[in-house]
Design a protein around this motif. Sequence first.
Motif, mmCIF file in Angstrom:
data_model
loop_
_atom_site.group_PDB
_atom_site.id
_atom_site.type_symbol
_atom_site.label_atom_id
_atom_site.label_comp_id
_atom_site.label_asym_id
_atom_site.label_seq_id
_atom_site.Cartn_x
_atom_site.Cartn_y
_atom_site.Cartn_z
ATOM 1 N N ASN A 279 39.566 39.084 54.199
ATOM 2 C CA ASN A 279 40.941 39.064 53.681
ATOM 3 C C ASN A 279 41.346 40.464 53.246
ATOM 4 O OD1 ASN A 279 43.391 38.663 52.444
ATOM 5 N ND2 ASN A 279 42.636 37.299 50.840
ATOM 6 N N PHE A 280 42.128 41.139 54.086
ATOM 7 C CA PHE A 280 42.492 42.522 53.804
ATOM 8 C C PHE A 280 43.600 42.651 52.769
ATOM 9 C CE2 PHE A 280 40.849 45.655 57.179
ATOM 10 C CZ PHE A 280 39.594 45.061 57.158
ATOM 11 N N MET A 281 44.089 41.556 52.243
ATOM 12 C CA MET A 281 45.074 41.600 51.157
ATOM 13 C C MET A 281 44.456 41.217 49.816
ATOM 14 S SD MET A 281 47.887 42.752 52.346
ATOM 15 C CE MET A 281 48.995 42.371 50.997
ATOM 16 N N ASN A 282 43.143 41.111 49.760
ATOM 17 C CA ASN A 282 42.466 40.631 48.555
ATOM 18 C C ASN A 282 42.414 41.733 47.493
ATOM 19 O OD1 ASN A 282 40.845 39.506 46.599
ATOM 20 N ND2 ASN A 282 39.335 38.693 48.038
ATOM 21 N N ARG A 283 43.407 41.738 46.650
ATOM 22 C CA ARG A 283 43.511 42.758 45.590
ATOM 23 C C ARG A 283 42.256 42.795 44.724
ATOM 24 N NH1 ARG A 283 48.122 44.296 41.533
ATOM 25 N NH2 ARG A 283 46.902 44.893 39.730
ATOM 26 N N ASP A 284 41.677 41.647 44.439
ATOM 27 C CA ASP A 284 40.541 41.573 43.528
ATOM 28 C C ASP A 284 39.282 42.225 44.105
ATOM 29 O OD1 ASP A 284 42.150 40.200 41.748
ATOM 30 O OD2 ASP A 284 41.516 38.227 42.479
ATOM 31 N N ARG A 285 39.235 42.423 45.424
ATOM 32 C CA ARG A 285 38.054 43.031 46.040
ATOM 33 C C ARG A 285 38.256 44.499 46.395
ATOM 34 N NH1 ARG A 285 35.474 42.704 50.056
ATOM 35 N NH2 ARG A 285 33.472 43.072 49.043
ATOM 36 N N ARG A 286 39.408 45.055 46.043
ATOM 37 C CA ARG A 286 39.683 46.434 46.460
ATOM 38 C C ARG A 286 38.619 47.406 45.986
ATOM 39 N NH1 ARG A 286 40.759 50.716 44.373
ATOM 40 N NH2 ARG A 286 40.934 49.726 42.322
ATOM 41 N N GLN A 287 38.290 47.373 44.698
ATOM 42 C CA GLN A 287 37.303 48.318 44.158
ATOM 43 C C GLN A 287 35.938 48.112 44.792
ATOM 44 O OE1 GLN A 287 37.797 50.749 41.192
ATOM 45 N NE2 GLN A 287 36.211 51.467 42.595
ATOM 46 N N ALA A 288 35.505 46.861 44.889
ATOM 47 C CA ALA A 288 34.186 46.588 45.478
ATOM 48 C C ALA A 288 34.142 46.991 46.941
ATOM 49 C CB ALA A 288 33.851 45.099 45.325
ATOM 50 N N ALA A 289 35.242 46.743 47.660
ATOM 51 C CA ALA A 289 35.287 47.113 49.073
ATOM 52 C C ALA A 289 35.216 48.627 49.239
ATOM 53 C CB ALA A 289 36.558 46.566 49.718
ATOM 54 N N PHE A 290 35.958 49.349 48.414
ATOM 55 C CA PHE A 290 35.939 50.812 48.510
ATOM 56 C C PHE A 290 34.547 51.358 48.204
ATOM 57 C CE2 PHE A 290 36.747 55.090 46.678
ATOM 58 C CZ PHE A 290 37.243 55.694 47.831
ATOM 59 N N ASP A 291 33.927 50.853 47.159
ATOM 60 C CA ASP A 291 32.580 51.307 46.809
ATOM 61 C C ASP A 291 31.594 51.023 47.940
ATOM 62 O OD1 ASP A 291 33.574 52.107 44.371
ATOM 63 O OD2 ASP A 291 32.857 50.345 43.274
#
Length: 312
Positions: A279-291
């Motif tokens: 889900n590329f709109m998942n705001r809650d995973r933005r930080q974890a995805a970037f890391d």
Amino acid sequence: MTRIAVAIGCGGTIGAAWIVAVLAELADQTGWDPRQADILQGTSAGAELVTMLSGGYGVDDLVAMQSGAPGDEVLRRHLDDTPPSLPRLPRPARLQPSTLWTRGGGHARLTGIAPRGGGDAGWLSRLAQSVVPEGDSWLAHPGARLVAYRVDDGERVAFGAPGSPSATAEEALRASWAIPAWLPPVEIGGRAYVDGGAASTASVDLIAPHEADLIYVIAPMASLDGVRAPGVGGRIEQVALRNPMSAVLRAEVNTVRALGTEVVVLTPSADDMAGLGANFMNRDRRQAAFDAVRRTVGATVSETLAANGVSR
């Protein structure tokens, strides 16, 4: 001197995080600053990042923003304004098609029957207003282009390109990000525009052969065959989004290469996709995805550069 263009594709919140990680690695591995590109073209989330780069923000600024600690007030506010993970439910009155069944590749034909989005694009307006030079209406970078899809005739329009319709940076950014069923279409010059990703993830073929010798394409919504996020969600995303977008991008790249322009295509690897999720709109995973992709994207970039013979 080599004329370089960058075409940054759509990708929502999570895709934007991957794009920033790629830009950081590209700058580190080549010593090249993307703000030096002759053309900076962006679609949707790509348009959002092109707006920041055109406003003078560098890769370090974007990395700090994605890391959750931007030192700049504009970027801090923009990070806080990240849209919700799910769109607002359309009201019954908005369930009427905004256009007829439309033409084109990718997902363009679905644009006309998608519910009219009810989201608030104010966060995009604020970003554009913050970076446009005082007394002007367009971005300072002379090669800045923001791609949107015109629904009445199925044309992709790179606002800011020679001969393109007149628009302010604010209008063009909102149009480029106007995901059908998520945000409402944007009217410019009496005609409706939506997210450029509805027809093409990066619209690399809108960059003319005489404008660039080398094009870097950064496309989080496209992949090599078989590359997807894990699990059932990854399979659904692959079939519904990734495969069609990848096919359109491949056709465009082949067209551009046939005209003599070198094209380096950067897309997520399987390791990157494992960190990004489906889900590329998942705001809650933005930080974890970037890391997560900061640990994997270095290999993605180095392998792509090597495969294309780009010196480091």
